[in-house]
Design an enzyme around this catalytic site. Structure first.
Site, PDB file in Angstrom:
ATOM      1  N   ASN A   1     -18.146  29.761  36.581  1.00 34.54           N
ATOM      2  CA  ASN A   1     -16.865  29.563  37.255  1.00 34.54           C
ATOM      3  C   ASN A   1     -15.842  29.183  36.185  1.00 34.54           C
ATOM      4  O   ASN A   1     -15.865  28.060  35.677  1.00 34.54           O
ATOM      5  CB  ASN A   1     -17.011  28.446  38.303  1.00 34.54           C
ATOM      6  CG  ASN A   1     -15.683  28.087  38.956  1.00 34.54           C
ATOM      7  OD1 ASN A   1     -14.674  28.763  38.757  1.00 34.54           O
ATOM      8  ND2 ASN A   1     -15.680  27.012  39.731  1.00 34.54           N
ATOM      9  N   TRP A   2     -14.974  30.132  35.845  1.00 34.69           N
ATOM     10  CA  TRP A   2     -14.040  29.897  34.738  1.00 34.69           C
ATOM     11  C   TRP A   2     -12.831  29.068  35.180  1.00 34.69           C
ATOM     12  O   TRP A   2     -11.975  28.745  34.362  1.00 34.69           O
ATOM     13  CB  TRP A   2     -13.564  31.232  34.157  1.00 34.69           C
ATOM     14  CG  TRP A   2     -14.644  32.000  33.466  1.00 34.69           C
ATOM     15  CD1 TRP A   2     -15.975  31.646  33.361  1.00 34.69           C
ATOM     16  CD2 TRP A   2     -14.513  33.249  32.766  1.00 34.69           C
ATOM     17  NE1 TRP A   2     -16.659  32.604  32.647  1.00 34.69           N
ATOM     18  CE2 TRP A   2     -15.798  33.598  32.275  1.00 34.69           C
ATOM     19  CE3 TRP A   2     -13.451  34.114  32.523  1.00 34.69           C
ATOM     20  CZ2 TRP A   2     -16.029  34.765  31.546  1.00 34.69           C
ATOM     21  CZ3 TRP A   2     -13.670  35.283  31.792  1.00 34.69           C
ATOM     22  CH2 TRP A   2     -14.946  35.599  31.306  1.00 34.69           C
ATOM     23  N   LYS A   3     -12.721  28.781  36.467  1.00 36.62           N
ATOM     24  CA  LYS A   3     -11.601  27.986  36.995  1.00 36.62           C
ATOM     25  C   LYS A   3     -10.272  28.547  36.471  1.00 36.62           C
ATOM     26  O   LYS A   3     -10.144  29.754  36.319  1.00 36.62           O
ATOM     27  CB  LYS A   3     -11.809  26.506  36.662  1.00 36.62           C
ATOM     28  CG  LYS A   3     -13.212  26.019  37.121  1.00 36.62           C
ATOM     29  CD  LYS A   3     -13.389  24.545  37.103  1.00 36.62           C
ATOM     30  CE  LYS A   3     -14.793  24.202  37.625  1.00 36.62           C
ATOM     31  NZ  LYS A   3     -15.054  22.797  37.717  1.00 36.62           N
TER      32      LYS A   3
ATOM     33  N   HIS B   1     -15.248  25.328  47.176  1.00 37.91           N
ATOM     34  CA  HIS B   1     -15.421  24.501  45.969  1.00 37.91           C
ATOM     35  C   HIS B   1     -14.748  23.145  46.187  1.00 37.91           C
ATOM     36  O   HIS B   1     -13.692  23.067  46.818  1.00 37.91           O
ATOM     37  CB  HIS B   1     -14.838  25.217  44.748  1.00 37.91           C
ATOM     38  CG  HIS B   1     -15.252  24.567  43.463  1.00 37.91           C
ATOM     39  ND1 HIS B   1     -14.633  23.436  42.987  1.00 37.91           N
ATOM     40  CD2 HIS B   1     -16.233  24.861  42.587  1.00 37.91           C
ATOM     41  CE1 HIS B   1     -15.227  23.063  41.859  1.00 37.91           C
ATOM     42  NE2 HIS B   1     -16.204  23.917  41.596  1.00 37.91           N
TER      43      HIS B   1
ATOM     44  N   GLU C   1     -12.983  21.409  44.340  1.00 32.06           N
ATOM     45  CA  GLU C   1     -11.587  21.342  43.874  1.00 32.06           C
ATOM     46  C   GLU C   1     -10.638  21.936  44.911  1.00 32.06           C
ATOM     47  O   GLU C   1      -9.507  21.490  45.052  1.00 32.06           O
ATOM     48  CB  GLU C   1     -11.465  22.042  42.504  1.00 32.06           C
ATOM     49  CG  GLU C   1     -12.077  21.181  41.408  1.00 32.06           C
ATOM     50  CD  GLU C   1     -12.659  21.954  40.230  1.00 32.06           C
ATOM     51  OE1 GLU C   1     -12.357  23.152  40.083  1.00 32.06           O
ATOM     52  OE2 GLU C   1     -13.432  21.346  39.468  1.00 32.06           O
TER      53      GLU C   1
ATOM     54  N   GLU D   1     -23.083  21.049  44.594  1.00 30.54           N
ATOM     55  CA  GLU D   1     -22.279  20.521  43.497  1.00 30.54           C
ATOM     56  C   GLU D   1     -21.841  19.099  43.834  1.00 30.54           C
ATOM     57  O   GLU D   1     -20.820  18.907  44.511  1.00 30.54           O
ATOM     58  CB  GLU D   1     -21.036  21.398  43.276  1.00 30.54           C
ATOM     59  CG  GLU D   1     -21.344  22.809  42.841  1.00 30.54           C
ATOM     60  CD  GLU D   1     -20.236  23.392  41.956  1.00 30.54           C
ATOM     61  OE1 GLU D   1     -20.572  24.010  40.953  1.00 30.54           O
ATOM     62  OE2 GLU D   1     -19.043  23.202  42.277  1.00 30.54           O
TER      63      GLU D   1
ATOM     64  N   GLY E   1     -17.518  18.275  35.763  1.00 30.29           N
ATOM     65  CA  GLY E   1     -16.606  18.045  34.639  1.00 30.29           C
ATOM     66  C   GLY E   1     -16.675  16.637  34.082  1.00 30.29           C
ATOM     67  O   GLY E   1     -15.808  16.225  33.320  1.00 30.29           O
TER      68      GLY E   1
ATOM     69  N   SER F   1     -21.839  19.752  35.362  1.00 30.95           N
ATOM     70  CA  SER F   1     -22.186  19.447  33.966  1.00 30.95           C
ATOM     71  C   SER F   1     -23.486  20.106  33.498  1.00 30.95           C
ATOM     72  O   SER F   1     -24.273  19.486  32.769  1.00 30.95           O
ATOM     73  CB  SER F   1     -22.220  17.931  33.752  1.00 30.95           C
ATOM     74  OG  SER F   1     -20.937  17.376  34.006  1.00 30.95           O
TER      75      SER F   1
HETATM   76  P1  13P Z   1     -18.726  21.692  35.187  1.00 30.86           P
HETATM   77  O1  13P Z   1     -19.911  22.552  34.767  1.00 30.86           O
HETATM   78  O2  13P Z   1     -17.601  21.776  34.221  1.00 30.86           O
HETATM   79  O3  13P Z   1     -19.150  20.310  35.516  1.00 30.86           O
HETATM   80  O4  13P Z   1     -18.162  22.340  36.548  1.00 30.86           O
HETATM   81  C1  13P Z   1     -19.022  22.607  37.597  1.00 30.86           C
HETATM   82  C2  13P Z   1     -18.314  23.400  38.621  1.00 30.86           C
HETATM   83  O5  13P Z   1     -17.391  22.924  39.263  1.00 30.86           O
HETATM   84  C3  13P Z   1     -18.745  24.791  38.834  1.00 30.86           C
HETATM   85  O6  13P Z   1     -18.182  25.326  39.974  1.00 30.86           O
END
Ligand code: 13P
Length: 260
Positions: free
Chosen positions: A9-11, A95, A97, A167, A173, A213
């Site tokens: 997931n490159w966000k 997600h 976020e 998640e 993160g 992470s």
């Molecule tokens: P990180 O791997 O940066 O913790 O992010 C996880 C994530 O939100 C994947 O969708």
């Protein structure tokens, strides 16, 4: 032997040239790996370019979100039809976020899951508790409620096409991964929820990914757990070296477990 499922997931990272550069290096790095399902979810602007470059590859394309309507006056949104058109096979939905910064509810996520399935997009449905909820020992009821409400009115045939991603919000993160035991405990709980509602056979067919992470040095221990089928990787998917190493380590771990 399970087939690891590793999604990146490159966000909101990577311009088009950066995305092309990254995908080319990833492609070269995983070239010989056939025993892993790899999905890349770049920002919308890079979908078309990645689709072209992935034509001769087994790496699949996914989006990070979508609107539940097929078209309409929804400024700034993107529809499942458009994602199909751009070459997507997968779409990340719910997600944390999106839930946290854009106030997405389980009901809205449920609408998205239903439309995604209708248009043959495979949802990667994210569920997981916050730190406060875990500290209050509410993680199981939170995940159960998200599971039930996000998957409301989904048929047994359709659930078999859904990929679930556990998640825990406190691990995203933060560099703080859930321990393999914590992940397995929640994954087996989610598997049980699927079993209770849809039966044994369906439960064994649904992939449950862990996200939060994930790094090359912790993927192996996570993959050893029977109910962890793969990972949804954020930060470590933005560098070819770490993403490729996660894929290779996941495959090596699964092979080693199968030989035991
Ligand atoms: P990180 O791997 O940066 O913790 O992010 C996880 C994530 O939100 C994947 O969708």
């Amino acid at each position: 032997m399970k087939r690891p499922f590793i999604a990146g997931n490159w966000k909101m990272f990577k311009t088009c040239p950066e995305a092309l550069n990254l995908v080319q290096t990833i492609k070269a790095g995983v070239y010989k790996t056939t025993d892993c399902q790899i999905v890349l979810c770049p920002p919308y602007t890079a979908l078309g370019a990645l689709h072209a470059i992935l034509q001769d590859s087994s790496i699949e394309l996914g989006a990070q979100n979508m609107h539940p309507e097929t078209e309409g006056a929804f400024t700034g949104e993107i529809s499942p039809v458009m994602l199909k058109d751009a070459g997507c096979r997968y779409v990340i939905l719910g997600h944390s976020e999106r839930r946290q910064f854009f106030q997405e509810t389980d009901t809205f996520v449920n609408e998205k899951v239903k439309t995604a399935l209708k248009y043959s997009l495979i949802p990667i449905l994210c569920i997981g508790e916050t730190l406060d909820q875990r500290n209050a020992r509410q993680q199981f009821e939170v995940v159960k409620a998200q599971f039930e409400q996000s998957l409301k009115d989904i048929t047994k045939e359709d659930i078999a096409r859904v990929v679930l991603a556990y998640e825990p919000v406190w691990a995203i993160g933060t560099g703080k991964t859930a321990t393999p035991e914590q992940a397995e405990q929640m994954h087996s709980y989610i598997r049980r929820l699927i079993k209770e509602q849809f039966g044994d056979d369906t439960a064994s067919r649904v992939s449950i990914l862990y996200g939060g992470s994930v790094k090359p040095d912790n993927i192996g221990e996570l993959m050893k757990k029977p109910n962890v089928d793969g990972a949804l990787v954020g930060g470590a998917s933005l560098k070819a070296e770490s993403f490729v190493q996660i894929v290779l380590n996941a495959c090596a771990c699964v092979e080693a477990e199968a030989r035991k």
